[in-house]
Motif scaffolding. Sequence first.
Motif, PDB file in Angstrom:
ATOM      1  N   UNK A   1       0.916  -1.357  -0.119  1.00 45.43           N
ATOM      2  CA  UNK A   1      -0.009  -0.117   0.110  1.00 45.43           C
ATOM      3  C   UNK A   1       0.747   1.359   0.083  1.00 45.43           C
ATOM      4  N   UNK A   2       1.901   1.457   0.809  1.00 44.84           N
ATOM      5  CA  UNK A   2       2.777   2.273   0.983  1.00 44.84           C
ATOM      6  C   UNK A   2       3.476   2.487  -0.342  1.00 44.84           C
ATOM      7  N   UNK A   3       3.959   1.383  -0.758  1.00 48.89           N
ATOM      8  CA  UNK A   3       5.006   1.521  -1.989  1.00 48.89           C
ATOM      9  C   UNK A   3       3.803   1.952  -3.242  1.00 48.89           C
ATOM     10  N   UNK A   4       2.939   1.566  -3.199  1.00 48.88           N
ATOM     11  CA  UNK A   4       1.783   2.193  -4.404  1.00 48.88           C
ATOM     12  C   UNK A   4       1.754   3.653  -4.197  1.00 48.88           C
ATOM     13  N   UNK A   5       1.819   4.553  -3.241  1.00 47.57           N
ATOM     14  CA  UNK A   5       1.594   5.657  -2.866  1.00 47.57           C
ATOM     15  C   UNK A   5       2.982   6.608  -2.806  1.00 47.57           C
ATOM     16  N   UNK A   6       4.085   6.073  -3.356  1.00 47.49           N
ATOM     17  CA  UNK A   6       5.366   6.870  -3.310  1.00 47.49           C
ATOM     18  C   UNK A   6       5.123   8.085  -4.068  1.00 47.49           C
ATOM     19  N   UNK A   7       4.672   8.219  -5.391  1.00 51.24           N
ATOM     20  CA  UNK A   7       4.620   9.481  -5.979  1.00 51.24           C
ATOM     21  C   UNK A   7       3.201  10.056  -5.939  1.00 51.24           C
ATOM     22  N   UNK A   8       2.254   9.904  -5.176  1.00 50.81           N
ATOM     23  CA  UNK A   8       1.122  10.652  -4.689  1.00 50.81           C
ATOM     24  C   UNK A   8       1.597  12.013  -4.502  1.00 50.81           C
ATOM     25  N   UNK A   9       0.626  12.906  -5.130  1.00 50.60           N
ATOM     26  CA  UNK A   9       0.667  14.230  -5.161  1.00 50.60           C
ATOM     27  C   UNK A   9       0.766  14.814  -3.663  1.00 50.60           C
ATOM     28  N   UNK A  10       0.252  14.081  -2.587  1.00 51.09           N
ATOM     29  CA  UNK A  10       0.205  14.458  -1.368  1.00 51.09           C
ATOM     30  C   UNK A  10       1.691  14.358  -0.883  1.00 51.09           C
ATOM     31  N   UNK A  11       2.417  13.735  -1.328  1.00 53.72           N
ATOM     32  CA  UNK A  11       3.859  13.473  -1.153  1.00 53.72           C
ATOM     33  C   UNK A  11       4.908  14.381  -1.914  1.00 53.72           C
ATOM     34  N   UNK A  12       4.321  15.537  -2.601  1.00 57.91           N
ATOM     35  CA  UNK A  12       4.931  16.225  -3.497  1.00 57.91           C
ATOM     36  C   UNK A  12       4.805  17.672  -3.183  1.00 57.91           C
TER      37      UNK A  12
ATOM     38  N   UNK B   1       7.912   9.842  10.608  1.00 56.19           N
ATOM     39  CA  UNK B   1       8.829   9.071   9.813  1.00 56.19           C
ATOM     40  C   UNK B   1       8.696   7.574   9.805  1.00 56.19           C
ATOM     41  N   UNK B   2       7.876   7.255  10.711  1.00 54.21           N
ATOM     42  CA  UNK B   2       7.312   5.681  10.628  1.00 54.21           C
ATOM     43  C   UNK B   2       5.908   5.780  10.130  1.00 54.21           C
ATOM     44  N   UNK B   3       5.158   6.952   9.938  1.00 53.63           N
ATOM     45  CA  UNK B   3       3.897   6.768   9.698  1.00 53.63           C
ATOM     46  C   UNK B   3       3.516   7.489   8.405  1.00 53.63           C
ATOM     47  N   UNK B   4       3.717   7.078   7.207  1.00 52.67           N
ATOM     48  CA  UNK B   4       3.876   7.585   6.215  1.00 52.67           C
ATOM     49  C   UNK B   4       2.172   7.739   5.685  1.00 52.67           C
ATOM     50  N   UNK B   5       1.422   6.917   5.706  1.00 47.15           N
ATOM     51  CA  UNK B   5       0.157   6.982   5.366  1.00 47.15           C
ATOM     52  C   UNK B   5      -0.441   7.779   6.350  1.00 47.15           C
ATOM     53  N   UNK B   6      -0.125   8.269   7.704  1.00 44.58           N
ATOM     54  CA  UNK B   6      -0.939   9.068   8.315  1.00 44.58           C
ATOM     55  C   UNK B   6      -0.360  10.612   7.843  1.00 44.58           C
ATOM     56  N   UNK B   7       0.944  10.771   7.522  1.00 40.19           N
ATOM     57  CA  UNK B   7       1.223  11.932   6.872  1.00 40.19           C
ATOM     58  C   UNK B   7       0.612  12.254   5.562  1.00 40.19           C
ATOM     59  N   UNK B   8       0.508  11.000   4.785  1.00 44.03           N
ATOM     60  CA  UNK B   8      -0.427  11.363   3.433  1.00 44.03           C
ATOM     61  C   UNK B   8      -1.911  12.013   3.756  1.00 44.03           C
TER      62      UNK B   8
END
Length: 672
Positions: A496-507, A556-563
């Motif tokens: 799930x996290x790997x599929x969201x690497x390029x998500x605009x919320x991470x850009x 750092x350990x909670x990428x989905x929460x950040x997104x």
Amino acid sequence: MIAPQQTESIKDLVENIHKENILLPEFQRDFVWELSKTCELFDSLVRDIFIGSIIYGKPSFEITVREIDTRPRKGEGSRRKLATKFFNKEDIQRMTQINNFRIILDGQQRVTSIYRALTGVDEVWFIAKNEEELETSVREKALRERTLEEMLFEFSLQEDEDRLSIKLSDAFLISKGDILDDDIKENYFGKLSCIAGMDEEELKLAFRKYRMICVKLGELFKSDKLLSYYLLNMDTEKFALFFERSNSKGIQLNFIDILAAKLYKGFNLRQKIEELESSFPNYYFNREIIVRAISYIVSNGKEVDRNYILSNLNYEHFNMYWDEVCDCYRKVLDFLFKERFIISQKWMPYENMLIPLIIFLRSIHKSDFSQMNENQYEFIKYWYWSSIFAQRYSSGSNEAIIQDASILSNIAQNKKISDKAFFSRLKIQITSPEDILSFSKKGNVIYKGILNLINFASKGLIDWSNSSQLHLNSKLEDHHIFPKEYIKNKFKDNEQILSLIDCVANRTLIPKITNIKIGKKSPSRYLKELMKINPNIVESLKNHLIPTEIIDGAYDDFYIAFLEKRAEAIFKLVEKYIIAKEQKIVDLFYQPPKTKGNIKIFASYYNKKVEAIFDIETQQVHYNGEVLSVSAAADKAKYNLSGKDNTSTNGWRFWKYINEQNQERYIDDFRK
């Protein structure tokens, strides 16, 4: 190695994909085509324009393959991992002999686009011309004798409220012959917006046209010579060489190059562009934008397409309007940057939106944005962001250009909008924070729109190394807030996290040099390092709409929460600048058509014009001394102009009037 060129039908292609007789090698790049490319593809198929050959391979070695991408573009399932399968040599030999198994080596984007459209994963609509929009020679033909190309208005991503629309996936199902006419009427035709208000005779004619277009689309899908392909029998070495050597691109001749040659005697288009760019080196001027804006002016707001441009524009038109349009073009770019609608030209979502803005500026007092009032500025803001988030210019942009340029010209003159359908065309496609997570392709207009909206809301993005503002045409990159390599290492087992690497919320957009310095470090680590050279880094993060707790390592350990946190913040901007503004804009600028009185109406048939009077209250037409129904008056007018009495017409889409915004509109606006 390679067999002669062969052909197949779209129907066979779709069925073979469904049966998994056609798959992709696992290492093929992802499906990346935007929906606008799918519209262009089907437009080419209908017009019999060669779309290039598909290349299949029959490997003689073991290989891992994956399914064709049928994931929705957003929402649930959009980030599902594509299924893969491993086949050994024996599997492949058996499957190729029994099922004609093959893998796609070249043409994945075309094949996937076709499959998604015909199975309903993507909604693509065939929009048919209304009868009065057909060429005279086509109108004289019986319906069954007309070609799809002659009837096609455009392929679109949504139904047209004013024209008969057929969803390709519906046509594909209907073409199989398993659905009765009564079910087609109820489940497909009966749900179309364009039939609202039609009387019994109009519905009968419209359904007949709907069925005939479905039949012709079915014939297109079943044509066994529509798609050409090559079939390669390959060993491992040749397979590798093919992929190494097949990535070359030719040079495409743009129609503007043809126009330049036509104008050369009295207007050197290439030289004029060079002079313009030399005078304003910080800008990029798209010559097609200038040409289409001139075409709009010369045609009195009716034409911006290439056929009109190549057939009707001459060097005198360019000598007359070039300087004025270029001056407006430059002022529009100045305005968009100073008001923070764009952060750089490279990241502009739709360049074609510049044309309505050029026409707006040309219509405002002294051609100066400083002369517009507050309501006009509010309208520009709403129109700009809504058009982007509704993906209004992704298909059929010529009509969108003409409609919007006309609307904006009237807004500049403090006139109202009587076409309520205009506001429905600005309905956006983001309805929740979850939708934000669906956009990960930098070519997508909503992806670009989100990054520009953040810039707009913050009144200009600032750098991270210091607090200076980023400038027009800065060399910016859409930086990964959580670096790609950090995510891949930290969450390597979390699909799930790997599929969201390029998500605009991470850009976010920052200078390329800053981006390079960040590398593979955790967000908290590289931000603390940046804090040493920029003590105000917290303000920079707020400016980019990034939760400031990220510095302390909270995420750092909670990428989905950040997104999710950032997606919520982005969606609040969408609500503030678009959703919450909708009703206010309608209240300020919509003016319903009047319901009483007589208006002058007109129509064209056989290149001749006929005039009449329409009584809005009685819904009748005064024509040649008679008082007739709308359609009877249209039939009589056609007979008088052509001598043919076997016409049957939807009069509401035959007669036109000029509204208060000086636009040609069908009297269908007044139908009760």
